[in-house]
Design a protein around this motif. Structure first.
Motif, PDB file in Angstrom:
ATOM      1  N   PRO A 129     139.962 127.280 119.928  1.00  0.00           N
ATOM      2  CA  PRO A 129     140.078 128.534 119.176  1.00  0.00           C
ATOM      3  C   PRO A 129     139.443 129.708 119.905  1.00  0.00           C
ATOM      4  CG  PRO A 129     139.418 126.743 117.719  1.00  0.00           C
ATOM      5  CD  PRO A 129     139.372 126.202 119.113  1.00  0.00           C
ATOM      6  N   GLY A 130     138.324 129.442 120.610  1.00  0.00           N
ATOM      7  CA  GLY A 130     137.666 130.527 121.338  1.00  0.00           C
ATOM      8  C   GLY A 130     138.548 131.126 122.416  1.00  0.00           C
ATOM      9  N   ASP A 131     139.390 130.294 123.043  1.00  0.00           N
ATOM     10  CA  ASP A 131     140.331 130.812 124.051  1.00  0.00           C
ATOM     11  C   ASP A 131     141.305 131.797 123.420  1.00  0.00           C
ATOM     12  OD1 ASP A 131     139.208 129.132 126.016  1.00  0.00           O
ATOM     13  OD2 ASP A 131     140.498 127.472 125.381  1.00  0.00           O
ATOM     14  N   LEU A 132     141.764 131.458 122.218  1.00  0.00           N
ATOM     15  CA  LEU A 132     142.698 132.342 121.520  1.00  0.00           C
ATOM     16  C   LEU A 132     141.999 133.615 121.056  1.00  0.00           C
ATOM     17  CD1 LEU A 132     144.668 129.690 119.419  1.00  0.00           C
ATOM     18  CD2 LEU A 132     145.206 130.603 121.676  1.00  0.00           C
ATOM     19  N   ASN A 133     140.746 133.477 120.628  1.00  0.00           N
ATOM     20  CA  ASN A 133     140.001 134.660 120.189  1.00  0.00           C
ATOM     21  C   ASN A 133     139.812 135.658 121.319  1.00  0.00           C
ATOM     22  OD1 ASN A 133     139.686 133.959 117.510  1.00  0.00           O
ATOM     23  ND2 ASN A 133     137.737 132.912 117.837  1.00  0.00           N
ATOM     24  N   LEU A 164     142.823 137.677 121.467  1.00  0.00           N
ATOM     25  CA  LEU A 164     142.891 138.621 120.353  1.00  0.00           C
ATOM     26  C   LEU A 164     141.981 139.820 120.587  1.00  0.00           C
ATOM     27  CD1 LEU A 164     142.931 136.073 117.382  1.00  0.00           C
ATOM     28  CD2 LEU A 164     144.855 137.366 118.297  1.00  0.00           C
ATOM     29  N   HIS A 165     140.779 139.564 121.107  1.00  0.00           N
ATOM     30  CA  HIS A 165     139.855 140.671 121.382  1.00  0.00           C
ATOM     31  C   HIS A 165     140.389 141.553 122.507  1.00  0.00           C
ATOM     32  CE1 HIS A 165     136.486 137.915 119.653  1.00  0.00           C
ATOM     33  NE2 HIS A 165     137.180 138.522 118.712  1.00  0.00           N
ATOM     34  N   GLN A 166     141.074 140.934 123.471  1.00  0.00           N
ATOM     35  CA  GLN A 166     141.603 141.686 124.612  1.00  0.00           C
ATOM     36  C   GLN A 166     142.687 142.676 124.189  1.00  0.00           C
ATOM     37  OE1 GLN A 166     142.845 139.096 127.779  1.00  0.00           O
ATOM     38  NE2 GLN A 166     143.828 140.716 128.959  1.00  0.00           N
ATOM     39  N   VAL A 167     143.456 142.320 123.153  1.00  0.00           N
ATOM     40  CA  VAL A 167     144.570 143.182 122.739  1.00  0.00           C
ATOM     41  C   VAL A 167     144.261 143.958 121.464  1.00  0.00           C
ATOM     42  CG1 VAL A 167     146.227 141.604 123.800  1.00  0.00           C
ATOM     43  CG2 VAL A 167     145.713 141.379 121.350  1.00  0.00           C
ATOM     44  N   ALA A 168     143.034 143.844 120.959  1.00  0.00           N
ATOM     45  CA  ALA A 168     142.704 144.375 119.634  1.00  0.00           C
ATOM     46  C   ALA A 168     143.070 145.848 119.463  1.00  0.00           C
ATOM     47  CB  ALA A 168     141.217 144.162 119.345  1.00  0.00           C
ATOM     48  N   ASP A 169     142.886 146.646 120.506  1.00  0.00           N
ATOM     49  CA  ASP A 169     143.132 148.092 120.386  1.00  0.00           C
ATOM     50  C   ASP A 169     144.458 148.520 121.000  1.00  0.00           C
ATOM     51  OD1 ASP A 169     140.644 148.425 119.157  1.00  0.00           O
ATOM     52  OD2 ASP A 169     139.630 148.548 121.100  1.00  0.00           O
ATOM     53  N   ASP A 207     143.953 138.501 112.740  1.00  0.00           N
ATOM     54  CA  ASP A 207     143.940 139.707 111.911  1.00  0.00           C
ATOM     55  C   ASP A 207     145.360 139.950 111.413  1.00  0.00           C
ATOM     56  OD1 ASP A 207     143.428 142.079 110.653  1.00  0.00           O
ATOM     57  OD2 ASP A 207     143.288 143.270 112.494  1.00  0.00           O
ATOM     58  N   LEU A 208     145.659 139.439 110.227  1.00  0.00           N
ATOM     59  CA  LEU A 208     147.009 139.541 109.665  1.00  0.00           C
ATOM     60  C   LEU A 208     146.919 140.171 108.283  1.00  0.00           C
ATOM     61  CD1 LEU A 208     148.215 136.005 110.723  1.00  0.00           C
ATOM     62  CD2 LEU A 208     149.059 138.167 111.630  1.00  0.00           C
ATOM     63  N   ARG A 250     149.188 143.459 116.665  1.00  0.00           N
ATOM     64  CA  ARG A 250     149.774 142.756 115.520  1.00  0.00           C
ATOM     65  C   ARG A 250     150.807 141.738 115.994  1.00  0.00           C
ATOM     66  NH1 ARG A 250     152.673 145.479 110.180  1.00  0.00           N
ATOM     67  NH2 ARG A 250     153.373 143.517 109.243  1.00  0.00           N
ATOM     68  N   LEU A 251     151.580 142.094 116.993  1.00  0.00           N
ATOM     69  CA  LEU A 251     152.575 141.195 117.560  1.00  0.00           C
ATOM     70  C   LEU A 251     151.915 139.909 118.069  1.00  0.00           C
ATOM     71  CD1 LEU A 251     155.324 140.463 118.905  1.00  0.00           C
ATOM     72  CD2 LEU A 251     154.615 141.912 120.814  1.00  0.00           C
ATOM     73  N   VAL A 252     150.811 140.051 118.796  1.00  0.00           N
ATOM     74  CA  VAL A 252     150.120 138.883 119.345  1.00  0.00           C
ATOM     75  C   VAL A 252     149.542 138.029 118.227  1.00  0.00           C
ATOM     76  CG1 VAL A 252     148.163 138.128 120.754  1.00  0.00           C
ATOM     77  CG2 VAL A 252     149.646 139.977 121.555  1.00  0.00           C
ATOM     78  N   ASN A 253     148.962 138.659 117.201  1.00  0.00           N
ATOM     79  CA  ASN A 253     148.418 137.906 116.071  1.00  0.00           C
ATOM     80  C   ASN A 253     149.498 137.077 115.380  1.00  0.00           C
ATOM     81  OD1 ASN A 253     145.402 138.558 114.938  1.00  0.00           O
ATOM     82  ND2 ASN A 253     146.155 140.238 116.215  1.00  0.00           N
ATOM     83  N   GLU A 254     150.654 137.689 115.133  1.00  0.00           N
ATOM     84  CA  GLU A 254     151.731 136.986 114.437  1.00  0.00           C
ATOM     85  C   GLU A 254     152.306 135.861 115.294  1.00  0.00           C
ATOM     86  OE1 GLU A 254     154.361 140.162 113.516  1.00  0.00           O
ATOM     87  OE2 GLU A 254     153.283 140.761 111.690  1.00  0.00           O
ATOM     88  N   THR A 255     152.461 136.108 116.599  1.00  0.00           N
ATOM     89  CA  THR A 255     152.992 135.077 117.492  1.00  0.00           C
ATOM     90  C   THR A 255     152.013 133.911 117.603  1.00  0.00           C
ATOM     91  OG1 THR A 255     154.113 136.815 118.750  1.00  0.00           O
ATOM     92  CG2 THR A 255     153.950 134.651 119.776  1.00  0.00           C
ATOM     93  N   MET A 256     150.732 134.219 117.634  1.00  0.00           N
ATOM     94  CA  MET A 256     149.722 133.170 117.712  1.00  0.00           C
ATOM     95  C   MET A 256     149.715 132.333 116.440  1.00  0.00           C
ATOM     96  SD  MET A 256     145.763 133.653 118.883  1.00  0.00           S
ATOM     97  CE  MET A 256     146.257 134.407 120.431  1.00  0.00           C
ATOM     98  N   LEU A 257     149.911 132.977 115.296  1.00  0.00           N
ATOM     99  CA  LEU A 257     149.976 132.233 114.035  1.00  0.00           C
ATOM    100  C   LEU A 257     151.117 131.229 114.067  1.00  0.00           C
ATOM    101  CD1 LEU A 257     149.139 131.756 111.085  1.00  0.00           C
ATOM    102  CD2 LEU A 257     150.713 133.584 110.436  1.00  0.00           C
TER     103      LEU A 257
END
Length: 758
Positions: free
Chosen positions: A516-520, A523-528, A430-431, A533-540
């Motif tokens: 990819p499912g491991d990464l998802n 992402l779901h764990q930190v979504a709220d 989610d970027l 956003r930090l995790v999404n950008e670092t993962m990218l």
């Protein structure tokens, strides 16, 4: 070191990293006095270090620090130090991710055989193939083997006339890798005025910083110059050869001939409000033979009909490789006579297409497919916003009659495809995408975030399915395919991501391979949470770069075994190659893949991947400069922002509202000495223990906005909120850290967040 004893992981790692040259298993065993079964233990330990990314291995079966340069490498000479020594950097060094480059000193007198001999001395801007000898930690001496590219015959820069120089001008390069400025004598300024962006021709070799102005690009005060800088700096072809333009102008309507007649099928185009060409149309209807299944049509403009192999138009398009998009203009891959006319699926007019006809079951699985050369007549030119409003119950007058037969079936098929995407575990980053709005004067009037609607995702899922079908079809017919591959993330990057997530209290499965499912799940764990956003950008940043290749490695991000680009031959040459391959494979007539091209796919992949990287760099550079121009009016103002990257020489931060990003130099943090904690992505004060880390929210003062280079500099006014961190995971590479002084540099690169093209 203890002789006759198998080293610990840390002892072995230290030995390899401290070695001046790569070492093999035999040298390691000899150094530690290992024999018999101890060598088997050593082999297993080396394999574990290599899989975790802590060491790198080459074909000679020697091991080294992965950050150590290879013995033979390509360098770019970037500057002359105060002692007159030429300094170089690795050609592909990423300073933000890898930290400051090593010191590589070139001695022009120490050249390998086959080098320049008595030729001209090496100069700033030269690209050279060189052999390296390690002199110390992060320090090398280079011996030039041969020159790969001469010093820049032209340098792009900003011309100014500082006071007190008796009319002598100065040109500062727009490329921040070129550190030296150039003196311009009054006789050599060629009509340039202060504030102009100009091309200059350096003269006098490496030590002389003189140049003459050869061409004026435009005034920096003119907003149109911003894109011109990126076009010029990245060598983007702008003018089409006359023969290519003539070929495009001669184009005319394609005949129906043997094409499948789909003109009565209500295909529609769905694009952005500002789109000028419409190269894809879609349609869906329930599959009567399979309850819950769907029949889909994705019709793509038949560019191959108009752009024939090895003709002037083909050669010009191949050289460009892709269209390049700037806030104020587009540099198209094809002339407008094609891209905006014959290859644009304008409503209510006959247009030739290559159509993918596909059937999916109730689970979203692609059951079968066919490809046709067809003729369509688009029923409507729709936009994402209008289609979404219609689906939400507010159709306008044009869309209302299409709801039952067109819009609702499209969303019905999309719902099934989305469920299939989620089930297979495609990476769901989610970027938010930055969107700029230009005013009538050509300058940025507003910077915001582009709205992401289900209508966008609908078209994306239809295109992904067609791309998969194209790759499958070519495989089934034993025809070469130019795949769009996205390799698994590098093991070292995944280990770094795992350690970083561990400092946030977030777990990632162990091992160098990840799905990819491991990464998802992360992402779901930190979504709220505030760190989402930090995790999404670092993962990218942990992802590999997608490229074109005839060798199929699958697409990690989409969780697909095979994938090709088929859906946009107007703006991407790889798609045109796939179209030609399909035409040849299905025997669909003229314009198919020539026999001679079947052996060139590796060349195609390398060239077109380069063209894409060039386009991305140009687009990003232009956006950076537009944003810098927008922010220049706000120098001295304060803004809330968030740290997006941590390096030895400072922090990079992005402002909350605009997304504008820039550097916080370490020198601006005060008199404290800060050490770089790579594992926790932090700078930590040695005396006070004060910390600045990834994701911290700060109030920032804008102190400089350099329009020519696109660089922004900030200072920290206050800390709004710090991200809570834990110690690095026990036993990780960063479990024990040695304090060191960071390298304080003036300026530095901006954060180049790599938004990889699908």
């Amino acid at each position: 070191m203890a002789k006759g004893k198998v080293p610990t992981r840390d002892e072995l790692l230290a030995f390899i990293k401290e070695s001046a040259t790569p070492v093999g298993k035999r040298e390691i065993a000899r150094a530690f006095g290992l024999k018999g079964d101890q060598r088997i233990e050593l082999k297993e330990l080396l394999r574990n270090l290599r899989d975790s990314g802590d060491i790198a291995a080459d074909r000679a079966k020697t091991f080294k620090d992965p950050k150590t340069l290879t013995d033979i490498t390509v360098l770019e000479i970037v500057r002359v130090d105060d002692d007159g020594h030429l300094l170089a950097v690795p050609r592909r060094h990423d300073e933000e991710k890898e930290g400051p480059p090593p010191r590589i000193e070139i001695n022009p007198q120490a050249q390998s055989s086959g080098g320049r001999g008595s030729g001209p001395a090496p100069a700033v801007g030269d690209r050279v193939l060189a052999s390296l000898k390690r002199r110390g930690k992060n320090t090398y001496e280079a011996r030039i083997i041969r020159t790969l590219g001469s010093a820049p015959r032209r340098v792009l820069g900003l011309y100014e006339e500082p006071s007190g120089r008796d009319g002598m001008g100065i040109v500062t390069p727009t490329d921040r890798k070129l550190k030296a400025s150039y003196d311009i004598r009054p006789a050599d300024k060629n009509g340039a005025e202060p504030g102009d962006i100009v091309w200059v021709e350096p003269s006098g070799g490496a030590l002389a910083r003189r140049a003459r102005v050869s061409e004026r690009v435009g005034a920096m005060s003119d907003p149109r110059t911003v894109s011109l800088i990126s076009i010029a700096a990245n060598d983007i072809p702008v003018e089409f050869p006359a023969a290519a333009l003539e070929e495009a102008e001669r184009a005319k309507a394609a005949p129906l001939g043997q094409r499948l007649d789909l003109r009565d099928t209500p295909l529609v185009t769905i694009d952005g409000e500002d789109a000028r060409d419409f190269d894809d149309a879609v349609f869906a209807e329930p599959d009567p033979d399979h309850p819950g299944g769907w029949r889909l049509l994705v019709a793509i403009a038949d560019v191959a009909w108009y752009v024939r192999p090895d003709k002037p138009l083909d050669r010009a398009a191949y050289r460009r490789g892709t269209s390049v998009y700037f806030p104020d203009r587009v540099v198209p891959m094809l002339p407008e006579a094609l891209s905006n006319h014959w290859c644009s699926l304008v409503p209510h007019e006959d247009r030739p297409v290559l159509a993918a006809e596909m059937w999916i079951d109730a689970e979203g699985h692609l059951k079968r497919h066919r490809f046709h050369r067809a003729m369509i007549r688009s029923a409507a030119r729709l936009t994402y916003t209008r289609v979404q409003r219609a689906q939400d119950g507010m159709p306008d007058a044009e869309i209302a009659p299409l709801m039952g037969k067109v819009i609702r079936p499209l969303y019905g098929a999309y719902k099934v495809l989305l469920a299939a995407r989620e089930k297979r575990g495609a990476l769901d980053l989610d970027l938010p995408e930055r969107q700029v709005t230009l005013g009538d004067d050509g300058r940025i009037a507003e910077i915001g975030v582009r709205e992401r609607l289900d209508s966008h995702k609908l078209i994306e899922e239809f295109m992904v399915l067609a791309n998969v079908a194209a790759a499958q079809a070519l495989e089934q017919r034993h025809t070469p395919c130019l795949y769009r591959i996205h390799d698994n993330p590098d093991a070292a990057k995944i280990e770094g991501l795992r350690e970083f997530l561990g400092t946030l209290g977030v777990g990632l499965p162990a091992g160098p391979r990840i799905r990819p499912g491991d990464l998802n799940r992360v992402l779901h764990q930190v979504a709220d949470k505030p760190v989402a956003r930090l995790v999404n950008e670092t993962m990218l940043r942990s992802q590999s770069q997608a490229v074109y290749s005839p060798d199929n490695l699958g697409h990690f991000g989409l969780a697909l075994a095979r994938y090709a680009h088929f859906t946009s031959p107007i703006r991407r040459f790889p798609d045109l190659i796939v179209h030609r391959a399909l035409i040849a494979a299905y025997g669909l007539g003229e314009g198919g893949l020539p026999e001679a091209d079947k052996g060139r796919f590796a060349e195609f992949g390398e060239h077109l991947s380069m063209c894409e990287r060039r386009a991305v760099a140009a687009e990003r550079g232009a956006m950076d400069r537009y944003v810098a121009a927008f922010m220049a009016a706000h120098v001295g103002a304060t803004f809330p922002g968030r740290v997006t990257s941590v390096t030895r020489f400072g922090l990079f931060a992005a402002l909350d509202a605009s997304g504008a990003d820039g550097l916080i130099p370490i020198r601006s943090l005060g008199q404290e000495f800060f050490r770089h904690d790579e594992g926790r992505q932090m700078l930590i004060g040695e005396r006070t223990g004060e910390t600045f880390g990834l994701g911290d929210r700060l109030r920032l003062k804008l102190v400089e906005a350099d329009i020519a280079t696109g660089g922004l500099l900030f200072e920290i006014v206050d800390v709004i909120e710090r991200v809570e961190r834990h110690a690095p995971p026990r036993g990780s590479r960063h479990d024990r850290r040695t304090p060191r002084r960071p390298v304080a540099q003036r300026g530095g690169p901006k954060d180049k967040r790599s938004r990889r093209r699908r």
